[in-house]
Each structure stands twice: as structure tokens, then as C-alpha cells.
Scaffold this motif. Sequence first.
Motif, PDB file in Angstrom:
ATOM      1  N   SER A 115      42.792 -15.077  -7.856  1.00 38.25           N
ATOM      2  CA  SER A 115      44.183 -14.812  -6.846  1.00 38.25           C
ATOM      3  C   SER A 115      45.518 -14.489  -8.017  1.00 38.25           C
ATOM      4  O   SER A 115      46.067 -13.394  -7.676  1.00 38.25           O
ATOM      5  CB  SER A 115      44.495 -16.046  -6.018  1.00 38.25           C
ATOM      6  OG  SER A 115      43.328 -16.135  -5.136  1.00 38.25           O
ATOM      7  N   THR A 170      46.055 -15.643   2.071  1.00 34.10           N
ATOM      8  CA  THR A 170      45.115 -14.423   2.030  1.00 34.10           C
ATOM      9  C   THR A 170      45.650 -13.161   1.547  1.00 34.10           C
ATOM     10  O   THR A 170      44.914 -12.279   1.500  1.00 34.10           O
ATOM     11  CB  THR A 170      44.237 -14.381   3.361  1.00 34.10           C
ATOM     12  OG1 THR A 170      45.282 -14.120   4.608  1.00 34.10           O
ATOM     13  CG2 THR A 170      43.629 -15.587   3.679  1.00 34.10           C
ATOM     14  N   GLU A 171      47.044 -13.238   1.530  1.00 36.81           N
ATOM     15  CA  GLU A 171      47.481 -11.811   1.213  1.00 36.81           C
ATOM     16  C   GLU A 171      48.854 -12.062   0.533  1.00 36.81           C
ATOM     17  O   GLU A 171      49.569 -12.541   1.245  1.00 36.81           O
ATOM     18  CB  GLU A 171      47.539 -11.074   2.398  1.00 36.81           C
ATOM     19  CG  GLU A 171      48.182  -9.416   2.096  1.00 36.81           C
ATOM     20  CD  GLU A 171      49.888  -9.371   1.965  1.00 36.81           C
ATOM     21  OE1 GLU A 171      50.308  -8.659   1.166  1.00 36.81           O
ATOM     22  OE2 GLU A 171      50.432 -10.270   2.596  1.00 36.81           O
ATOM     23  N   HIS A 198      47.999  -7.436  -2.083  1.00 39.81           N
ATOM     24  CA  HIS A 198      46.531  -7.848  -2.531  1.00 39.81           C
ATOM     25  C   HIS A 198      46.074  -8.957  -1.671  1.00 39.81           C
ATOM     26  O   HIS A 198      46.483  -9.934  -1.192  1.00 39.81           O
ATOM     27  CB  HIS A 198      46.880  -8.545  -3.762  1.00 39.81           C
ATOM     28  CG  HIS A 198      47.408  -7.518  -5.014  1.00 39.81           C
ATOM     29  ND1 HIS A 198      46.723  -6.394  -5.646  1.00 39.81           N
ATOM     30  CD2 HIS A 198      48.629  -7.302  -5.388  1.00 39.81           C
ATOM     31  CE1 HIS A 198      47.487  -5.752  -6.363  1.00 39.81           C
ATOM     32  NE2 HIS A 198      48.678  -6.209  -6.099  1.00 39.81           N
ATOM     33  N   ARG A 199      44.671  -8.850  -1.380  1.00 44.47           N
ATOM     34  CA  ARG A 199      43.931  -9.722  -0.920  1.00 44.47           C
ATOM     35  C   ARG A 199      43.643 -10.978  -1.826  1.00 44.47           C
ATOM     36  O   ARG A 199      43.109 -10.752  -2.842  1.00 44.47           O
ATOM     37  CB  ARG A 199      42.673  -9.241  -0.088  1.00 44.47           C
ATOM     38  CG  ARG A 199      42.873  -8.133   1.062  1.00 44.47           C
ATOM     39  CD  ARG A 199      41.559  -7.604   1.565  1.00 44.47           C
ATOM     40  NE  ARG A 199      40.855  -8.807   2.007  1.00 44.47           N
ATOM     41  CZ  ARG A 199      40.821  -9.481   3.279  1.00 44.47           C
ATOM     42  NH1 ARG A 199      41.947  -8.889   4.003  1.00 44.47           N
ATOM     43  NH2 ARG A 199      40.419 -10.534   3.707  1.00 44.47           N
ATOM     44  N   ASP A 249      42.792 -15.457  -2.281  1.00 44.61           N
ATOM     45  CA  ASP A 249      42.192 -16.613  -1.646  1.00 44.61           C
ATOM     46  C   ASP A 249      42.694 -18.078  -2.373  1.00 44.61           C
ATOM     47  O   ASP A 249      42.280 -18.509  -3.099  1.00 44.61           O
ATOM     48  CB  ASP A 249      40.697 -16.569  -1.692  1.00 44.61           C
ATOM     49  CG  ASP A 249      40.105 -17.876  -1.100  1.00 44.61           C
ATOM     50  OD1 ASP A 249      40.481 -18.485  -0.441  1.00 44.61           O
ATOM     51  OD2 ASP A 249      38.756 -18.194  -1.493  1.00 44.61           O
TER      52      ASP A 249
END
Length: 218
Positions: free
Chosen positions: A16, A163-164, A168-169, A171
Motif C-alpha cells: 500500500s 482502500t483508496e 491508488h487502490r 489495502d
Amino acid sequence: MTDSETTDFIETTRTSYDAIAKDYSAAHADLPTQPVDMSLIGAFAQLVKANGTAPVADLGSGPGHITAHLHGLGVPAFGIDLSPAMVALAREAHPGLRFHQGSMTSLDLPDETLGGILALYSIIHVPDTHLPAAFAGFHRALVPGGHVLLAFQKSEQPGLHITERFGHRIDLHCYWRPAYVVSDMLVKAGLEVAATLIREPLDQEKWPRAFVLARKPA
């Protein structure tokens, strides 16, 4: 928590921050503007210097700006971050300082070699089940009389799952805790809590900030 869940926690945090490293560094390259925060970091630096010349490990060093600030205060400091992308950016921004990849949950450092440990908003990504072992590692790595300064969001709520960010996505799990929970864990790890301060949210902040200063007995 199983071994696979442990791996997932480390891997998802690493990937992440790798994904958002450039945007995060651009947004957080400056020192905190809150006088209380900066005063506490300054007090921590003074305590470390008063106890000797052993270096400080900035855990979750990110862009490296706090590591550089400690260096400017006369404290030998180096940064450790889980994200290799963050480490690369910190090295680029501060070429005269040392940064390397690592995890606070398994510090690869010799016993009693650190004068201090600084962890500003980095324990928030460590689940409760892993904090006791991490704090035991702090105790092991600190010289007698060495200090720890932690900062984290204080809440009775469990935290949140991001989650964003920056488009960017990701986690990324964040764990909120009351200050007394962290203090109790530090004490159980053999450290003495010297001070606890709660600062109310400022500007765009949503949660109070907790600062806990602890010391390894001399």
C-alpha cells in the motif's frame, strides 16, 4: 493470528505504501506545524542526548523529514520503513542520512544499541496482537535509560480500512487505541511510562492525537 495473516498484514502495508509513496512523500515532506508536536519531538531529542551518544531509530520514517530534523537537533538518527519505495525517496531527499527497509515488529538491530526510538503514527498499522512483541523488541534494542516516543490517533473506535488514497487502490488497515492501552503494553514490555499527552484535533484532523513517552530503566 496465523502465520499467513501475519504475512498478509506486513505485505498489505508494504504494498500500500509502495503504491502511494511519491504522492504521500509530496504531501508529507514538511515538518508538523503544531507547536505541541514539535516541542515533544524536541524534548525527546534532549532526553536522548542527555543519556549518551547512541543513535535514534525513526520507525516508519516515510519521507525522512523527521529523521533529518532529529539530525539537525544534534541527534544521530537513521530511518527504518517497511516500504522500499519510501526508503528510496528518503535516501534521495536526504542523501547524507541512513535509511533502510525493515519492520518494527522484527527489529534487525543488536541488543542495547539505540539511544531512542521514535514512532510517529506508525504503530497504527500494527495489530494489537503484534504490539507486545514489537515493544519487547524496543526494550531489547534500547540502551539503559533510552527513550521511546510514540504518536498515534486516540480513539475507542477500532480504526478503519483504507482502500483508496491519492487515486491508488490500496489495502491499508489503521488501528485506533486509547492511550492507556498502549501505555499498559509498554509497561508489560519492561518500559517505564514517563508522560502521556492528548492533543485535540486541529485543522483537518478527525481524531485526537496521543503521545506517549517511555524509558528503559537505567
